[in-house]
Design a protein around this motif. Structure first.
Motif, PDB file in Angstrom:
ATOM      1  N   MET A  83       0.832  -1.207   0.000  1.00  0.00           N
ATOM      2  CA  MET A  83       0.000   0.000   0.000  1.00  0.00           C
ATOM      3  C   MET A  83       0.868   1.260   0.000  1.00  0.00           C
ATOM      4  SD  MET A  83      -2.946   0.670  -0.364  1.00  0.00           S
ATOM      5  CE  MET A  83      -3.220  -1.093  -0.211  1.00  0.00           C
ATOM      6  N   TYR A  84       1.772   1.338   0.983  1.00  0.00           N
ATOM      7  CA  TYR A  84       2.689   2.478   1.038  1.00  0.00           C
ATOM      8  C   TYR A  84       3.833   2.251   0.057  1.00  0.00           C
ATOM      9  CZ  TYR A  84       0.384   3.657   5.446  1.00  0.00           C
ATOM     10  OH  TYR A  84      -0.525   3.980   6.400  1.00  0.00           O
ATOM     11  N   PRO A  85       4.589   3.299  -0.269  1.00  0.00           N
ATOM     12  CA  PRO A  85       5.788   3.079  -1.096  1.00  0.00           C
ATOM     13  C   PRO A  85       6.702   2.061  -0.411  1.00  0.00           C
ATOM     14  CG  PRO A  85       5.373   5.422  -0.777  1.00  0.00           C
ATOM     15  CD  PRO A  85       4.378   4.702   0.077  1.00  0.00           C
ATOM     16  N   ASN A  86       7.408   1.282  -1.229  1.00  0.00           N
ATOM     17  CA  ASN A  86       8.305   0.245  -0.702  1.00  0.00           C
ATOM     18  C   ASN A  86       9.205   0.730   0.411  1.00  0.00           C
ATOM     19  OD1 ASN A  86       7.508  -1.821  -2.229  1.00  0.00           O
ATOM     20  ND2 ASN A  86       9.010  -1.486  -3.866  1.00  0.00           N
ATOM     21  N   LEU A 126       8.873   3.033   2.550  1.00  0.00           N
ATOM     22  CA  LEU A 126       8.182   3.235   3.814  1.00  0.00           C
ATOM     23  C   LEU A 126       7.835   1.884   4.446  1.00  0.00           C
ATOM     24  CD1 LEU A 126       7.198   5.545   5.592  1.00  0.00           C
ATOM     25  CD2 LEU A 126       5.012   5.471   4.428  1.00  0.00           C
ATOM     26  N   ILE A 185      14.154   6.329   2.941  1.00  0.00           N
ATOM     27  CA  ILE A 185      13.087   7.317   3.140  1.00  0.00           C
ATOM     28  C   ILE A 185      13.275   8.554   2.263  1.00  0.00           C
ATOM     29  CG2 ILE A 185      12.304   9.004   4.871  1.00  0.00           C
ATOM     30  CD1 ILE A 185      10.974   6.454   5.303  1.00  0.00           C
ATOM     31  N   ILE A 232      11.295   8.846  -0.993  1.00  0.00           N
ATOM     32  CA  ILE A 232       9.833   8.954  -1.034  1.00  0.00           C
ATOM     33  C   ILE A 232       9.437  10.386  -1.404  1.00  0.00           C
ATOM     34  CG2 ILE A 232       7.728   8.827   0.351  1.00  0.00           C
ATOM     35  CD1 ILE A 232       9.043   6.623   1.961  1.00  0.00           C
ATOM     36  N   SER A 290       6.850   6.170  -4.547  1.00  0.00           N
ATOM     37  CA  SER A 290       8.261   5.906  -4.865  1.00  0.00           C
ATOM     38  C   SER A 290       8.678   6.709  -6.085  1.00  0.00           C
ATOM     39  CB  SER A 290       8.474   4.427  -5.169  1.00  0.00           C
ATOM     40  OG  SER A 290       7.988   3.634  -4.145  1.00  0.00           O
TER      41      SER A 290
END
Lengths: 196, 196
Positions: free
Chosen positions: A1-4, A6, B49, B52, B63
């Motif tokens: 769901m979140y960017p990789n 994260l 991080i 992002i 991403s």
């Protein structure tokens, strides 16, 4: 769901004790909001951990080969307080009244977990004790593992040096009715009297 | 008391939300006990991080320049669900029934904290809305800040597009007697009837 990236951070943070998915997420979002400076601080301090070693004399955590307490010549090197973990030293130092040195076992005997005496920092303790040693104070937790370890050390050191143990009893500011039966029994056992 | 490197880590960890001295110490000791691999994982994920960014279309965390939801052509790009934070998207996606796209405000109007509409990701929302847009769903928290933001957006979008808001009421599996008066009032207001 979140960017990789994260997701990776959330996953890595979940390895901390007591941190579940929700808490890790909260930490990760906080870190995401941090400015680059704070993030660098954390990364630098994580990298710094590699430099920490165990003091060659007492086994305490140390920046160098010998820890600051063993190096301090104002402390009585002939009184050795044996603790299970480096954390315990901080608690005792907070009293601001103990002037001897320490010895860190880095564990406690626990046969069910396979932790035997030879896995603890005991040999180094035996090497330190000499004719000038006045006293060895056993300051281990009053748990089964702690008592087992204390008993083992008492027998080992018997006849070589004076060995003492911390008093058990009701905590200062504590209430009688909150004390468990064993603590209360120890408090009765160790009662002091103003002899007439 | 502890080696500098450990103190630094404890200090850095105390910047996490809800983490005090004791918890930070516990985390630091856990990290100290980790093998090099786990520590590297955490450091790498903290470094990651930096990559992002916010999706250029919807403001979600991403991403790349465009987030995976905006890129997904199976989703209905003409229904836009407005949320305050990227976290809310995860909650809605967990329903597994919403097929539209999102728009993340990255905040809520809060005049007492000086957060005004022009500090939120609202202009990008206006640019996205065109004649093909079927509906804008306002899915903001039912707090004062949320309601203020919803009211502001409703007025702004009035006449341009259909705007809807999530229903308020008693949570599924919840108990009537635990619901607060305002929730209960909203549940009565929004009651559905099986007309004869």
């Amino acid at each position: 769901m979140y960017p990789n990236q994260l997701e990776n951070l959330i996953f890595a943070l979940q390895r901390l004790p007591g941190v579940g998915a929700k808490t890790a997420e909260r930490y990760a979002f906080t870190i995401l909001d941090w400015d680059a400076e704070k993030r660098k601080d954390l990364i630098a301090s994580l990298n710094g951990i590699d430099q920490i070693q165990h003091c060659e004399i007492c086994g305490n955590l140390s920046s160098g080969k010998i820890c600051s307490i063993c190096e301090n010549h104002n402390r009585n090197q002939n009184i050795i307080c044996v603790v299970s973990y480096p954390k315990d030293i901080v608690a005792i130092e907070n009293m601001q009244s103990y002037e001897g040195v320490y010895h860190v076992l880095n564990g406690l005997i626990n046969t069910s977990k396979g932790i035997l005496p030879d896995m603890l920092n005991i040999n180094a303790l035996l090497k330190r004790i000499n004719e000038e040693t006045e006293e060895v104070i056993l300051a281990v937790d009053p748990t089964i593992e702690g008592e087992t370890t204390a008993l083992y050390l008492e027998k080992l050191l018997q006849g070589h040096v004076k060995v003492s143990k911390l008093a058990h009893g009701i905590p200062v500011g504590g209430h009688l009715d909150y004390a468990d039966a064993r603590t209360l029994a120890k408090a009765f056992e160790g009662r002091s009297s103003n002899e007439k």
